[in-house]
Design a protein around this motif. Sequence first.
Motif, PDB file in Angstrom:
ATOM      1  N   ARG A   1       0.835  -1.214   0.000  1.00  0.00           N
ATOM      2  CA  ARG A   1       0.000   0.000   0.000  1.00  0.00           C
ATOM      3  C   ARG A   1       0.863   1.253   0.000  1.00  0.00           C
ATOM      4  NH1 ARG A   1      -3.245  -2.731   3.750  1.00  0.00           N
ATOM      5  NH2 ARG A   1      -2.352  -1.539   5.473  1.00  0.00           N
ATOM      6  N   ARG A   2       1.912   1.235   0.797  1.00  0.00           N
ATOM      7  CA  ARG A   2       2.799   2.398   0.881  1.00  0.00           C
ATOM      8  C   ARG A   2       3.644   2.558  -0.379  1.00  0.00           C
ATOM      9  NH1 ARG A   2       5.935   3.713   6.031  1.00  0.00           N
ATOM     10  NH2 ARG A   2       6.179   5.542   4.723  1.00  0.00           N
ATOM     11  N   LEU A   3       4.084   1.434  -0.941  1.00  0.00           N
ATOM     12  CA  LEU A   3       4.893   1.495  -2.161  1.00  0.00           C
ATOM     13  C   LEU A   3       4.113   2.102  -3.325  1.00  0.00           C
ATOM     14  CD1 LEU A   3       6.781  -1.925  -2.079  1.00  0.00           C
ATOM     15  CD2 LEU A   3       7.826   0.344  -2.054  1.00  0.00           C
ATOM     16  N   MET A   4       2.826   1.825  -3.383  1.00  0.00           N
ATOM     17  CA  MET A   4       2.002   2.325  -4.483  1.00  0.00           C
ATOM     18  C   MET A   4       1.884   3.851  -4.464  1.00  0.00           C
ATOM     19  SD  MET A   4       1.518  -0.387  -6.077  1.00  0.00           S
ATOM     20  CE  MET A   4       0.412   0.130  -7.366  1.00  0.00           C
ATOM     21  N   LYS A   5       2.236   4.460  -3.341  1.00  0.00           N
ATOM     22  CA  LYS A   5       2.135   5.918  -3.222  1.00  0.00           C
ATOM     23  C   LYS A   5       3.416   6.642  -3.625  1.00  0.00           C
ATOM     24  CE  LYS A   5      -1.232   5.595   0.528  1.00  0.00           C
ATOM     25  NZ  LYS A   5      -1.469   5.794   1.970  1.00  0.00           N
ATOM     26  N   ILE A   6       4.490   5.890  -3.912  1.00  0.00           N
ATOM     27  CA  ILE A   6       5.758   6.568  -4.218  1.00  0.00           C
ATOM     28  C   ILE A   6       6.009   6.711  -5.720  1.00  0.00           C
ATOM     29  CG2 ILE A   6       6.788   5.778  -2.045  1.00  0.00           C
ATOM     30  CD1 ILE A   6       8.495   3.853  -3.668  1.00  0.00           C
ATOM     31  N   GLY A   7       5.143   6.117  -6.538  1.00  0.00           N
ATOM     32  CA  GLY A   7       5.306   6.215  -7.986  1.00  0.00           C
ATOM     33  C   GLY A   7       4.470   5.157  -8.685  1.00  0.00           C
ATOM     34  N   ARG A   8       4.628   5.061 -10.004  1.00  0.00           N
ATOM     35  CA  ARG A   8       3.888   4.052 -10.775  1.00  0.00           C
ATOM     36  C   ARG A   8       4.700   2.753 -10.769  1.00  0.00           C
ATOM     37  NH1 ARG A   8       3.346   5.205 -16.080  1.00  0.00           N
ATOM     38  NH2 ARG A   8       4.868   6.880 -16.101  1.00  0.00           N
ATOM     39  N   ILE A   9       4.528   1.973  -9.721  1.00  0.00           N
ATOM     40  CA  ILE A   9       5.303   0.745  -9.528  1.00  0.00           C
ATOM     41  C   ILE A   9       4.748  -0.369 -10.411  1.00  0.00           C
ATOM     42  CG2 ILE A   9       6.132  -0.955  -7.852  1.00  0.00           C
ATOM     43  CD1 ILE A   9       7.195   1.884  -7.388  1.00  0.00           C
TER      44      ILE A   9
END
Length: 200
Positions: A107-115
């Motif tokens: 969930r947190r990773l999805m907020k740092i860019g278009r993963i």
Amino acid sequence: MPERILEQLFDSPIKVKLLKLFLRNPNKQYLMVDIVRKTQGGRRAVIKQVKGLASIGLLLAKRVKINKKKEIIGGLYFSVNPNFDFYSELQSLVLKSSPTSKEKMLRRLMKIGRIRLALIGGVFLNTANSRVDLFLVGDDISRKKLMTFLADMEAEVGKEIEYAAMETKEFDYRFHMFDRFVRDILEKPHEKLLNKLKFV
């Protein structure tokens, strides 16, 4: 005495972070300022908990004087006591415990860019032979948000996270060129948190 030790060990979230920090890094010594930074706890709360762990003998305190070359910062350093009665059991418990929730991580990773691809290994899977702990492929990754995420994860798992991140185009090229670094990551133990790439 054992009851008091157990009470001192598991009575707060900050203490759990401290246990992870010291038991995952048994050969390291930390100044209080570094302990506060690495656990991301309030200074007073961390000092109180460190003193509690030192009072039962789990942590050792050693005052170090600054040397003439100023290579060492003077001050009171704390380290884990390998002769503590329950040291082996505690270390085993910490190493076997899941470092953090994978769903929360994603969930947190999805907020740092278009993963497009997120792999975990190493400390997150309790394996020593992974090339990195975290591997990300994506675009428009915010370096600031990534650094904040890594600092939070390091506080939670109690260890510095080895990571690699690259743009989708670069990964595509390196993957199809059989790049050794990329192949190592994919061949060594890992788990995919997210995979939107059809060729991996």
